[in-house]
Design an enzyme around this catalytic site. Structure first.
Site, PDB file in Angstrom:
ATOM      1  N   CYS A 120      38.315  89.820  61.444  1.00  0.00           N
ATOM      2  CA  CYS A 120      37.636  88.784  62.229  1.00  0.00           C
ATOM      3  C   CYS A 120      38.108  88.740  63.679  1.00  0.00           C
ATOM      4  CB  CYS A 120      37.833  87.432  61.559  1.00  0.00           C
ATOM      5  SG  CYS A 120      37.183  87.438  59.887  1.00  0.00           S
ATOM      6  N   LYS A 135      29.645  97.367  43.760  1.00  0.00           N
ATOM      7  CA  LYS A 135      30.174  96.001  43.874  1.00  0.00           C
ATOM      8  C   LYS A 135      29.502  95.082  42.852  1.00  0.00           C
ATOM      9  CE  LYS A 135      31.545  94.899  48.404  1.00  0.00           C
ATOM     10  NZ  LYS A 135      31.134  94.390  49.695  1.00  0.00           N
ATOM     11  N   GLU A 174      30.953  80.221  59.387  1.00  0.00           N
ATOM     12  CA  GLU A 174      32.013  79.952  58.406  1.00  0.00           C
ATOM     13  C   GLU A 174      33.357  79.953  59.109  1.00  0.00           C
ATOM     14  OE1 GLU A 174      34.351  82.302  57.264  1.00  0.00           O
ATOM     15  OE2 GLU A 174      33.631  83.992  58.440  1.00  0.00           O
ATOM     16  N   PHE A 175      34.233  79.088  58.622  1.00  0.00           N
ATOM     17  CA  PHE A 175      35.587  79.011  59.193  1.00  0.00           C
ATOM     18  C   PHE A 175      36.617  79.281  58.104  1.00  0.00           C
ATOM     19  CE2 PHE A 175      32.836  76.075  61.640  1.00  0.00           C
ATOM     20  CZ  PHE A 175      32.836  76.763  62.851  1.00  0.00           C
ATOM     21  N   PHE A 215      48.963  78.410  64.559  1.00  0.00           N
ATOM     22  CA  PHE A 215      48.668  79.622  65.335  1.00  0.00           C
ATOM     23  C   PHE A 215      49.607  79.806  66.520  1.00  0.00           C
ATOM     24  CE2 PHE A 215      45.126  81.655  63.281  1.00  0.00           C
ATOM     25  CZ  PHE A 215      44.871  80.708  62.311  1.00  0.00           C
ATOM     26  N   ARG A 271      39.379  81.083  55.971  1.00  0.00           N
ATOM     27  CA  ARG A 271      40.452  82.059  56.195  1.00  0.00           C
ATOM     28  C   ARG A 271      40.638  82.865  54.919  1.00  0.00           C
ATOM     29  NH1 ARG A 271      44.885  77.702  57.076  1.00  0.00           N
ATOM     30  NH2 ARG A 271      43.513  76.844  55.504  1.00  0.00           N
ATOM     31  N   GLU A 272      40.755  84.164  55.048  1.00  0.00           N
ATOM     32  CA  GLU A 272      41.057  84.961  53.867  1.00  0.00           C
ATOM     33  C   GLU A 272      42.396  84.488  53.320  1.00  0.00           C
ATOM     34  OE1 GLU A 272      40.725  89.211  54.297  1.00  0.00           O
ATOM     35  OE2 GLU A 272      38.892  88.972  55.463  1.00  0.00           O
TER      36      GLU A 272
HETATM   37  C1  UGA Z   1      40.075  83.780  60.830  1.00  0.00           C
HETATM   38  C2  UGA Z   1      39.906  82.281  61.169  1.00  0.00           C
HETATM   39  O1  UGA Z   1      41.160  81.631  61.023  1.00  0.00           O
HETATM   40  C3  UGA Z   1      38.873  81.636  60.235  1.00  0.00           C
HETATM   41  O2  UGA Z   1      38.664  80.295  60.626  1.00  0.00           O
HETATM   42  C4  UGA Z   1      37.557  82.414  60.356  1.00  0.00           C
HETATM   43  O3  UGA Z   1      36.569  81.898  59.481  1.00  0.00           O
HETATM   44  C5  UGA Z   1      37.803  83.865  59.997  1.00  0.00           C
HETATM   45  O4  UGA Z   1      38.799  84.415  60.892  1.00  0.00           O
HETATM   46  C6  UGA Z   1      36.517  84.617  60.157  1.00  0.00           C
HETATM   47  O5  UGA Z   1      36.008  84.718  61.272  1.00  0.00           O
HETATM   48  O6  UGA Z   1      35.919  85.007  59.134  1.00  0.00           O
HETATM   49  P1  UGA Z   1      41.408  85.157  58.965  1.00  0.00           P
HETATM   50  O7  UGA Z   1      41.084  86.353  59.799  1.00  0.00           O
HETATM   51  O8  UGA Z   1      41.166  85.200  57.514  1.00  0.00           O
HETATM   52  O9  UGA Z   1      40.604  83.867  59.507  1.00  0.00           O
HETATM   53  O10 UGA Z   1      42.962  84.858  59.128  1.00  0.00           O
HETATM   54  P2  UGA Z   1      43.900  83.936  60.033  1.00  0.00           P
HETATM   55  O11 UGA Z   1      44.694  83.088  59.148  1.00  0.00           O
HETATM   56  O12 UGA Z   1      43.129  83.270  61.094  1.00  0.00           O
HETATM   57  O13 UGA Z   1      44.866  85.031  60.666  1.00  0.00           O
HETATM   58  C7  UGA Z   1      44.371  86.054  61.526  1.00  0.00           C
HETATM   59  C8  UGA Z   1      45.493  86.935  62.009  1.00  0.00           C
HETATM   60  O14 UGA Z   1      46.324  86.220  62.923  1.00  0.00           O
HETATM   61  C9  UGA Z   1      46.441  87.433  60.913  1.00  0.00           C
HETATM   62  O15 UGA Z   1      46.738  88.789  61.150  1.00  0.00           O
HETATM   63  C10 UGA Z   1      47.684  86.578  61.065  1.00  0.00           C
HETATM   64  O16 UGA Z   1      48.846  87.223  60.625  1.00  0.00           O
HETATM   65  C11 UGA Z   1      47.692  86.361  62.566  1.00  0.00           C
HETATM   66  N1  UGA Z   1      48.407  85.149  62.974  1.00  0.00           N
HETATM   67  C12 UGA Z   1      47.961  83.921  62.614  1.00  0.00           C
HETATM   68  C13 UGA Z   1      49.529  85.263  63.796  1.00  0.00           C
HETATM   69  O17 UGA Z   1      49.948  86.368  64.162  1.00  0.00           O
HETATM   70  N2  UGA Z   1      50.171  84.121  64.204  1.00  0.00           N
HETATM   71  C14 UGA Z   1      49.738  82.894  63.844  1.00  0.00           C
HETATM   72  O18 UGA Z   1      50.372  81.902  64.273  1.00  0.00           O
HETATM   73  C15 UGA Z   1      48.619  82.796  63.031  1.00  0.00           C
END
Ligand code: UGA
Length: 449
Positions: free
Chosen positions: A278, A35, A152-153, A267, A155-156
């Site tokens: 996550c 990496k 951290e919050f 969400f 989102r990927e």
């Molecule tokens: C999530 C949190 O949103 C971040 O705030 C946090 O920092 C991060 O985890 C972490 O702990 O590191 P992430 O996993 O990158 O972020 O992605 P999200 O956008 O939260 O989506 C998570 C999953 O939920 C995805 O598979 C997405 O498709 C799904 N999702 C999201 C749904 O099925 N419906 C929704 O309405 C929203």
């Protein structure tokens, strides 16, 4: 400020790079030589919008560097961020061995003050173990270290955006010194004094709240936030199932619910459920930590159960249309666990593909960024170079991840390529009436036939 970031995964790399962008001197350290070699060669180990340009710019300015040598990274650091992985054990508990290893290194190799900051998602009370470990393994002993939690919050897929435009910055601290250091570190973000890598001029929004708590509360804020968001998703998925039974449309229901400011529109997208590194692991870890402390977090076990049921439901829908899956060819659009990332960890698309393969179906899959990672994980799969190639000769096309480009496909061309024009929209992302008018049979999640 001189900062050492340990771990160059999604969290460490984004955090370190963005801290360099706002003016700090950051050394990112990782034990994974490949990496570090990749990063030092100017290439990126992950895809994350805007990150590559920031890495290049800050390396050129001499504010950001990468090393495998912890001694070097830690030498001048005032703050050490722990951003290493905390993967799940078989029983759902977080594996904190990588965290412990970093803490021991900090302890044994620091001769002056360090603020050790937990950034990795860790169970509540980890801070206490970190403090104790620092004392045990430090020749200098007490008083040399402060420990803080700064969850951290990010989102990927929008991590750089989120770093520069957070709703809140949470710091869990035990001393005014630790609080002041972290306040200073984030000052440019709190005051909006940075040149935004995402916008030419940022939309006006109130400054983020800088929330100071004790360490344990900050640790809990992270797990509770992710679990709550996961709960929202499972809730709307349960509503989607009910919608299907009574002939209502979950898209309309979620819009109607989301307009209530107390609920909020985010969400509430029904579909194949949540994945990624996550939510699934944090949910499990939160349930386990509650259990260990004598609380049965049954509501979260139900959230998990509903989420697992999404894949079963998808299989049922495909079987209802195709009858026998053995020998059928199925196209899958979208493999990453969500759009704008190449991350396939715990991706619903991959879980569905594995289940379909077990039933004897042949898979043709396409993703703009996650094709390579999928091919490494799933051997017997045809990776297509375009959605059109994925659709060729298929009896069903599943939309598993809502990449924006899938909205504007040439559907006429897709229909002609398919043996049987059936679209299963696992994210309720496509225009069902347009597709039906174009001659497709369309099935979504929680939408009327
Ligand atoms: C999530 C949190 O949103 C971040 O705030 C946090 O920092 C991060 O985890 C972490 O702990 O590191 P992430 O996993 O990158 O972020 O992605 P999200 O956008 O939260 O989506 C998570 C999953 O939920 C995805 O598979 C997405 O498709 C799904 N999702 C999201 C749904 O099925 N419906 C929704 O309405 C929203």
């Amino acid at each position: 400020m001189n900062i050492c970031v340990t771990g160059t995964g999604y969290v460490g790399l984004v955090t370190g790079t963005c801290l360099a962008e706002v003016g700090h001197r950051v050394v990112c350290m990782d034990h994974d030589g490949n990496k570090i070699h990749t990063l030092n060669a100017g290439r990126m180990p992950i895809f994350e919008p805007h990150l590559e340009e920031l890495v290049h710019r800050n390396r050129e300015k001499g504010r950001l560097s990468f090393t495998t040598d912890f001694g070097l990274a830690n030498r001048d650091a005032e703050v050490v961020f722990i951003c290493v992985g905390t993967p799940p054990h078989e029983n759902g508990e977080a594996d904190l061995s990588a965290v412990e290893k970093v803490v021991r290194e900090v302890a044994s190799r620091s001769s002056s003050y360090r603020l050790v900051v937990e950034k990795s998602t860790v169970p509540v009370q980890t801070g206490e173990y970190v403090s104790r470990t620092l004392q045990i393994y430090s020749p200098g002993g007490q008083g040399l270290f402060d420990v803080a939690s700064n969850p951290e919050f990010l989102r990927e897929g929008s991590a750089v955006y989120d770093f520069f435009h957070p709703d809140r910055i949470v710091v869990g601290v035990d001393s005014p010194r630790a609080e002041n250091i972290l306040r200073g570190l984030y000052q440019p973000i709190l005051e909006g004094k940075f040149s935004c890598p995402v916008h030419s001029s940022c939309p006006s929004s109130p400054p983020p709240t800088f929330l100071v708590t004790d360490v344990k509360s900050a640790e809990l804020i992270k797990h509770a936030s992710n679990s709550f968001l996961a709960m929202k998703i499972s809730f709307i998925n349960a509503v989607a199932d009910l919608c299907e039974k009574v002939g209502a449309d979950v898209e309309k229901v979620s819009r109607g619910m989301g307009l209530d400011a107390r609920i909020g529109k985010d969400f509430l997208r029904a579909g194949l459920g949540f994945g990624g590194f996550c939510f699934p692991k944090d949910l499990q870890a939160f349930v386990r930590i509650a259990e260990k402390n004598g609380y049965d977090f049954s509501i979260l076990r139900e959230v998990e159960k509903i989420n697992k049921g999404r894949i079963e439901l998808a299989l049922e829908k495909l079987k209802k249309e195709l009858w026998i899956l053995q020998g059928k060819t199925i196209g899958v659009l979208g493999l990453a666990f969500k759009p704008q990332t190449d991350d396939t960890r715990f991706a619903p698309a991959l879980e569905l593909i594995r289940r379909l393969q077990r039933e004897g179906a042949k898979i043709r899959a396409y993703d703009p960024k996650a094709a390579q990672k999928t091919a490494e994980e799933i051997p017997d799969i045809f990776i297509a170079e375009s959605p059109y190639q994925a659709a060729e000769g298929t009896e069903a096309l599943v939309l598993a991840t809502e990449w924006p480009e899938f909205r504007d496909l040439d559907w006429e061309r897709i229909r002609r390529a398919m043996v049987h024009p059936f679209i299963f929209d696992g994210r309720n992302f496509l225009d069902s009436s347009q597709l039906r008018a174009a001659g497709f049979r369309y099935e979504g999640m929680g939408r009327p036939q």
